[in-house]
Design an enzyme around this catalytic site. Sequence first.
Site, PDB file in Angstrom:
ATOM      1  N   LYS A  19      -9.169   1.715   4.294  1.00  0.00           N
ATOM      2  CA  LYS A  19     -10.074   1.065   4.941  1.00  0.00           C
ATOM      3  C   LYS A  19     -10.834   2.008   6.052  1.00  0.00           C
ATOM      4  O   LYS A  19     -12.296   1.963   6.285  1.00  0.00           O
ATOM      5  CB  LYS A  19      -9.509   0.145   5.958  1.00  0.00           C
ATOM      6  CG  LYS A  19      -8.937  -1.194   5.435  1.00  0.00           C
ATOM      7  CD  LYS A  19     -10.147  -1.912   4.909  1.00  0.00           C
ATOM      8  CE  LYS A  19      -9.794  -3.483   4.603  1.00  0.00           C
ATOM      9  NZ  LYS A  19     -10.976  -4.327   4.318  1.00  0.00           N
ATOM     10  N   SER A  52       0.685  -1.475  -0.112  1.00  0.00           N
ATOM     11  CA  SER A  52      -0.030  -0.019   0.019  1.00  0.00           C
ATOM     12  C   SER A  52       0.866   1.184   0.055  1.00  0.00           C
ATOM     13  O   SER A  52       0.372   2.202  -0.716  1.00  0.00           O
ATOM     14  CB  SER A  52      -0.870  -0.113   1.138  1.00  0.00           C
ATOM     15  OG  SER A  52      -0.358   0.429   2.281  1.00  0.00           O
ATOM     16  N   PRO A  91      -1.308   3.902   3.850  1.00  0.00           N
ATOM     17  CA  PRO A  91      -2.797   3.923   2.783  1.00  0.00           C
ATOM     18  C   PRO A  91      -3.663   2.715   3.080  1.00  0.00           C
ATOM     19  O   PRO A  91      -4.820   3.003   2.853  1.00  0.00           O
ATOM     20  CB  PRO A  91      -1.945   3.836   1.262  1.00  0.00           C
ATOM     21  CG  PRO A  91      -0.386   4.465   1.493  1.00  0.00           C
ATOM     22  CD  PRO A  91      -0.216   4.021   2.880  1.00  0.00           C
ATOM     23  N   TYR A  92      -3.198   1.565   3.276  1.00  0.00           N
ATOM     24  CA  TYR A  92      -4.023   0.572   3.665  1.00  0.00           C
ATOM     25  C   TYR A  92      -5.064   0.962   4.650  1.00  0.00           C
ATOM     26  O   TYR A  92      -6.241   0.783   4.537  1.00  0.00           O
ATOM     27  CB  TYR A  92      -3.381  -0.778   3.781  1.00  0.00           C
ATOM     28  CG  TYR A  92      -4.189  -1.859   4.504  1.00  0.00           C
ATOM     29  CD1 TYR A  92      -5.210  -2.591   3.744  1.00  0.00           C
ATOM     30  CD2 TYR A  92      -3.814  -2.542   5.705  1.00  0.00           C
ATOM     31  CE1 TYR A  92      -6.168  -3.676   4.108  1.00  0.00           C
ATOM     32  CE2 TYR A  92      -4.653  -3.641   6.037  1.00  0.00           C
ATOM     33  CZ  TYR A  92      -5.881  -4.006   5.415  1.00  0.00           C
ATOM     34  OH  TYR A  92      -6.550  -5.061   5.756  1.00  0.00           O
ATOM     35  N   GLY A  93      -4.389   1.136   5.939  1.00  0.00           N
ATOM     36  CA  GLY A  93      -5.308   1.673   7.033  1.00  0.00           C
ATOM     37  C   GLY A  93      -6.092   2.860   6.537  1.00  0.00           C
ATOM     38  O   GLY A  93      -7.124   2.900   7.043  1.00  0.00           O
TER      39      GLY A  93
END
Length: 390
Positions: free
Chosen positions: A204, A141, A199-201
């Site tokens: 989400k 990410s 970016p992943y967190g």
Amino acid sequence: MDFVDARRKSQFPRKILLAAGFITLFIFVFKNSPSFSGGSGKFSQHEPGVTHVLVTGGAGYIGSHATLRLLKDSYRVTIVDNLSRGNLGAVKVLQELFPEPGRLQFIYADLGDAAAVDKIFSGNAFDAVMHFAAVAYVGESTAEPLRYYHNITSNTLLLVKAMAAHGVKTLIYSSTCATYGEPEKMPITEDTPQVPINPYGKAKKMAEDIILDFSKTSDMAVMILRYFNVIGSDPDGRLGEAPRPELREQGRISGACFDAARGIIPGLKVRGTDYKTSDGTCIRDYIDVTDLIDAHVKALAHATPGKVGIYNVGTGKGSSVKEFVEACKKATGVDIKVEYLARRPGDYAEVFSDPSKVNRELGWSAKYNLQDSLSIAWKWQKAHRNGYSN
């Protein structure tokens, strides 16, 4: 110029073979789908006493285990997956286990295709959605942030819009502890501020915000499960984790440990030994996939129209990466070689849950410990050296 032309000529047969491979895959997918073979039409109509659940990403590691549990519990299931991360082999296992008409269908589609998503909802009578489909690697990410915002945030928006347009009133959303970032205090509760650091967190959390904002204007039943580091596999050996070879560098530590134990890779790379933890390595809360899916099923049973439930799903106990590696060595019986490297971008030192809310409100608690989870998963890995292609 001659060199370029030669390369183009040499790549031409390869492109033909690649195209043929995709066509073969496409035909195989639909020939093995109940809807392709005629089906019973049961998927397109509501049936008293039967709950029809759309499982997005149902060909993936967690989604396939969710599908298995739902089918065992007599739910009707439709899997939607674009197979970018999922395994068609997992779908085949599920179809062989539950071949009766009206139990399981697989639809090959991308949730980023609004027209395809609308068509899926138009042709099927869903009672609930379990939304697992997502790219889910922290390191990846940070290297490809736009891909993550599109795949997670944008696709969730399209899905919720389709649910609203077609009157599907229950959503179980697969979220993550990565939305919390690196909290100042442990353990993490549902009231811990969400300050994601990768970016992943972030993607989400944005998806959560979309769902929560929409829920204020509707009577949708929403359950958001923020879970921690998933390990393990089906205790009966039918399903397991089999990431694509090119994703091994991005994958879960359990997969890397098993690959090292089987000699697929020369050893395990541990990223970061200078964190402020007892042994310098990251601390994580490792939750068994069977326990995790049990939480999803309980969430579905407790989902209430017009209400939102948010739950951390973890064991409540943190284990360091070094402790994890030792447990993996014990489970596999292999003295795995370990190489220590610099930190991975976007990682955090210590994360573990306070699962008291999910214990109290859903009657859920983790049953598997770290050692048991790894031992069960190792059995599947040994029997499936090449993943589902075995």
